[in-house]
Enzyme design. Sequence first.
Site, PDB file in Angstrom:
ATOM      1  N   LYS A  14       2.582  -3.934  11.165  1.00 62.39           N
ATOM      2  CA  LYS A  14       1.261  -4.072  11.780  1.00 62.39           C
ATOM      3  C   LYS A  14       1.442  -4.573  13.199  1.00 62.39           C
ATOM      4  O   LYS A  14       2.403  -5.309  13.499  1.00 62.39           O
ATOM      5  CB  LYS A  14       0.379  -5.056  10.998  1.00 62.39           C
ATOM      6  CG  LYS A  14      -1.110  -4.847  11.237  1.00 62.39           C
ATOM      7  CD  LYS A  14      -1.609  -3.592  10.527  1.00 62.39           C
ATOM      8  CE  LYS A  14      -3.125  -3.428  10.689  1.00 62.39           C
ATOM      9  NZ  LYS A  14      -3.609  -2.283   9.897  1.00 62.39           N
ATOM     10  N   LYS A  49       0.830  -1.203   0.000  1.00 60.85           N
ATOM     11  CA  LYS A  49       0.000   0.000   0.000  1.00 60.85           C
ATOM     12  C   LYS A  49       0.868   1.258   0.000  1.00 60.85           C
ATOM     13  O   LYS A  49       0.636   2.193  -0.780  1.00 60.85           O
ATOM     14  CB  LYS A  49      -0.915  -0.014   1.226  1.00 60.85           C
ATOM     15  CG  LYS A  49      -1.980   1.054   1.255  1.00 60.85           C
ATOM     16  CD  LYS A  49      -2.826   0.959   2.519  1.00 60.85           C
ATOM     17  CE  LYS A  49      -3.530  -0.377   2.640  1.00 60.85           C
ATOM     18  NZ  LYS A  49      -4.397  -0.440   3.834  1.00 60.85           N
TER      19      LYS A  49
END
Length: 428
Positions: A118, A106
């Site tokens: 994450k 992304k």
Amino acid sequence: MTALHEPDTADQTLTGNGPLADARTQLREATTLLGYDEGLHQMLATPRREVTVSIPLRRDDGTTELFVGHRVQHNFSRGPAKGGLRYSPDVDLDEVRALAMWMTWKCALLDVPYGGAKGGVRIDPRNYSAAELERVTRRYTSEISPLIGPERDIPAPDIGTDERTMAWLMDTYSVQQGHTVLGVTTGKPISLGGSRGRATATSRGVVHVAIAALLSRGIDPADATASVQGFGKVGRYAARFLAEAGTRVLVVSDQYGAVHAEGGLDIVALEAHVDATGSVVGFAGGEEVPADLVLEAEVDLLVPAAVEGVLRADNADRVKAKVIVEGANGPTTPEADRILAEAGALVVPDILANAGGVIVSYFEWVQANQAYWWSENEVEARLAERMLAAWDSVNAAATRLDVPLRTAATCLAVERVAQAHQLRGLYP
């Protein structure tokens, strides 16, 4: 206690189920199309660093409960790692690995100078007081603090966390450093260095791309109909912005149920109902319907904005929407992708559709590092410019290569990460 994991290698690329298997399948397809050798594929598929921590919580009643948290840093080739922190009872290490990989793509696709990361804690925040969640956040932060920082890894809100969580994280890290470090996290309150427009950025990005996708199929957004799965951080504002664009939102769901109105839901009234009751269920302006209807409704546009893996081989053939714009990360499995493509549906992938949040997180990080904040109009204009430029590049690549948008987006992103890696070379 902190446990460092040896990163899981990618020789299971095409095995298993769940988001990690989906992420690896997408990467394998891209590296094959790009002609990369197995060594480069393994490097791109394998997290650079992982940490698992135990989080003891002293509850308000004096008892002690233990939680497990993770932070996965997938790639640093294009800059410091960037990615959300999720509080959910479904968090596990493989989910966090998949989400970190998707964040890498992304950031590269939107040309933001970050790698992907994450974090997650296996906890249901609905069952704990604000004071208990603060203690969990501060302990988690202290455990991972050697790995994070404005030049290392910058967390942000995700499912189950919010700007208050980021304020606790920033404060804990700053206390350990001995001075205030606003750039250690994004998605903070405005008064603590947050960016205007950050709270709704993901939703605005989703709607910018949804409108472009509808127009590419000859559908006027002002005459279109939509359904939105999820009414949290992303789905709520996506529904609002779609309604403001003239699109009739017929069905909305959350984790408790779904509501439908043939003429379109009054989203402002629905938001007020949710604020008062905590759920879309019971909304007087619509009828309660089975939750599955949100995915299978007769609409032009479907926005899955809840969790991963909701569009699968067993339900994709019942999807009637002509355009699917992924507000959530990984809502469509590879098998569902194939079914939807055969049916002629246009699927706008998550790494493009929901990238508005990371774009404005980048803007927030830049502002914090400069100690100079932009107006909301500046943020909105720059967000729209980035999202629509990315849509144009992905759409053009898909046409040129004759592949679905997801494959085109993943190839563009993977190629940028691989180029950065190759230019930097291997150390030692």
